[in-house]
Design a protein around this motif. Structure first.
Motif, mmCIF file in Angstrom:
data_model
loop_
_atom_site.group_PDB
_atom_site.id
_atom_site.type_symbol
_atom_site.label_atom_id
_atom_site.label_comp_id
_atom_site.label_asym_id
_atom_site.label_seq_id
_atom_site.Cartn_x
_atom_site.Cartn_y
_atom_site.Cartn_z
ATOM 1 N N UNK A 327 0.814 -1.217 0.000
ATOM 2 C CA UNK A 327 0.000 0.000 0.000
ATOM 3 C C UNK A 327 0.853 1.274 0.000
ATOM 4 N N UNK A 328 2.082 1.167 -0.514
ATOM 5 C CA UNK A 328 2.931 2.344 -0.653
ATOM 6 C C UNK A 328 2.195 3.448 -1.413
ATOM 7 N N UNK A 329 2.196 4.669 -0.854
ATOM 8 C CA UNK A 329 1.612 5.816 -1.548
ATOM 9 C C UNK A 329 0.121 5.708 -1.753
ATOM 10 N N UNK A 330 -0.589 5.053 -0.847
ATOM 11 C CA UNK A 330 -2.039 4.891 -1.003
ATOM 12 C C UNK A 330 -2.708 6.246 -1.244
ATOM 13 N N UNK A 331 -3.512 6.380 -2.333
ATOM 14 C CA UNK A 331 -4.106 7.678 -2.668
ATOM 15 C C UNK A 331 -5.006 8.257 -1.578
ATOM 16 N N UNK A 332 -5.751 7.414 -0.873
ATOM 17 C CA UNK A 332 -6.620 7.921 0.200
ATOM 18 C C UNK A 332 -5.772 8.555 1.303
ATOM 19 N N UNK A 333 -4.678 7.886 1.671
ATOM 20 C CA UNK A 333 -3.784 8.444 2.666
ATOM 21 C C UNK A 333 -3.162 9.747 2.197
ATOM 22 N N UNK A 334 -2.803 9.810 0.914
ATOM 23 C CA UNK A 334 -2.160 11.016 0.382
ATOM 24 C C UNK A 334 -3.101 12.218 0.393
ATOM 25 N N UNK A 335 -4.367 12.023 -0.010
ATOM 26 C CA UNK A 335 -5.280 13.172 -0.062
ATOM 27 C C UNK A 335 -5.626 13.665 1.335
#
Length: 449
Positions: A327-335
């Motif tokens: 889950x590297x760079x998961x988009x949900x985490x990033x936003x």
């Protein structure tokens, strides 16, 4: 009992039974956990959590030091919902995406560094920094640089590399045969609460660092430390200015400086990042916890272009960094991280965070006046410890105190006989007054003296 209460009680019994029968909790002696009253959380709002029976608790440890803007923050929720309408996850192995690129750019702006390697928790962020440092020196023709210097009482995580550089006693000592050796220096000391510094000293620590670097400086890859506060060490404070002195020595000996800001970053101690506030640009920043405001697991290791470029080459040279997570760079985490930083910047600009910290300092001054001198208090920013008077640690007074505190509607977690108070960054003055009253009421029990 009304039908509604009966239903809630039935749900609580069911959840608790499954918890006891099937779950294994972190840092818990499960025989002890299952023998004490348990709390099963159902929902949260603001600085409060509600259990499956409807009882509300002040989340005074920010869900283990992660929560920034409270639970169910509308802005953070909406950022995740909007991204869910596009994509929940896409691998970062050979593919990129907009949230990851935007967050990386923002983290580089905040840190003064150039490249971001994502992972999903603080231990991994530190593990990655260590591996990058070791591999970098191999790639640039200095393979003898294998040593690491860390601080006594440090905690950097629970993977094998982070256990090695940490100094967490009984947490990790049974794994000593599998750890790599680390040189240690004393942590500098500082006594502070209520916005006042009472005593500080960095001379012994710097002298020990100087001695290690003089003896084998060309064999050291990195110095690693938690700047300003060693959280899991018991909220042990460091003098301001120490960090710049360490960086000066690292630069003189060509040694990497790794700042583990997993706990202290993102407004927890006041500034967005401790290193930046002291004018220090390390070779690696390790970031997690408050990065996503306590919403989702995401971590980042931020480093320089110089280090990044050493890994470039033809495939057959095998210079690439062979490390990654599903889950590297998961988009949900990033936003949610981007929205969190945006809100934090607004809090800092408006003075709202400074006001909350001022209220927390007053909270500690009030506690100091109300408690005997046998209680030891430490506080900086929104990180603090209230140490119970010296006594037999095997009695587990800290744990029993936190269990009793639940009756007053407060959730805290002890580390031995230290009560660590680390609230969300949006805790109000009224909520601090509630917390103070609950603490003092529970402390009237002579068992904790």
């Amino acid at each position: 009992m009304s039908a509604e209460l009966q239903s809630a009680h039935s749900e609580a019994t069911s959840v608790d039974a499954l918890d006891v029968a099937r779950c294994w909790h972190p840092f818990a002696q499960m025989q002890e956990y299952t023998s004490h009253p348990r709390v099963q959380i159902a929902s949260g709002e603001g600085c409060w959590l509600t259990d499956v029976e409807g009882k509300r608790y002040l989340d005074a440890n920010a869900s283990i030091w992660t929560n920034v803007h409270g639970h169910q923050d509308a802005d953070l929720n909406n950022a995740i919902i909007e991204q869910l309408g596009k994509m929940a996850h896409s691998t970062y192995l050979g593919l990129g995406h907009e949230p990851g690129a935007l967050l990386a750019d923002k983290l580089c702006e905040l840190t003064g560094l150039d490249r971001v390697f994502y992972s999903d928790n603080g231990s991994n962020a530190v593990e990655i920094a260590l591996k990058l440092s070791f591999q970098y020196f191999q790639l640039v023709g200095q393979p003898q640089r294998k040593r690491v210097i860390g601080l006594y009482n440090a905690y950097h995580g629970d993977t094998f590399g982070t256990m090695s550089v940490g100094d967490s006693g009984i947490f990790h000592e049974r794994f000593d045969p599998w750890k790599f050796p680390v040189e240690r220096i004393p942590a500098p000391t500082c006594e502070e609460f209520g916005g006042e510094v009472f005593a500080s000293d960095m001379a012994e620590s710097l002298a020990a660092l100087d001695a290690h670097l003089a003896n084998f400086g060309n064999e050291v890859a990195a110095v690693i430390l938690e700047p300003w506060v060693q959280g899991a060490g018991g909220m042990l404070l460091q003098p301001k200015g120490y960090l710049a002195e360490v960086q000066k020595r690292c630069r003189a000996h060509g040694v990497h400086l790794i700042l583990d800001e997993v706990f202290v970053g993102f407004g927890r101690l006041g500034p967005m990042l401790v290193g930046e506030s002291e004018g220090v640009t390390p070779d690696f920043y390790c970031l997690a916890k408050g990065l996503t405001a306590g919403y989702l697991p995401l971590a980042a290791t931020v480093t320089s272009e110089e280090i990044y470029e050493a890994f470039l080459g033809e495939y057959g040279e095998f210079k690439a960094f062979f490390h990654g997570h599903t889950f590297t760079g998961n988009p949900l985490g990033c936003v949610v991280a981007l929205k969190n930083i945006e809100k934090l910047e607004a809090m800092m600009t408006s003075g709202a965070l400074a006001e909350t910290i001022a209220n927390f300092e007053q909270f500690f001054r009030d506690l100091r006046e109300a408690l005997p001198d046998t209680f030891v208090l430490r506080q900086r920013g929104l990180a603090s410890s209230l140490d119970l008077p010296a006594g037999d640690r095997t009695l587990r007074r800290g744990m029993h105190f936190c269990i009793a505190l639940r009756e007053q509607g407060v959730l805290l977690r002890a580390l031995g006989d230290s009560i660590l108070i680390v609230p969300p960054l949006v805790i109000s003055a009224d909520e601090l007054n509630f917390l103070k009253a609950a603490l003092l009421e529970t402390l009237q029990d002579k068992a904790y003296l």
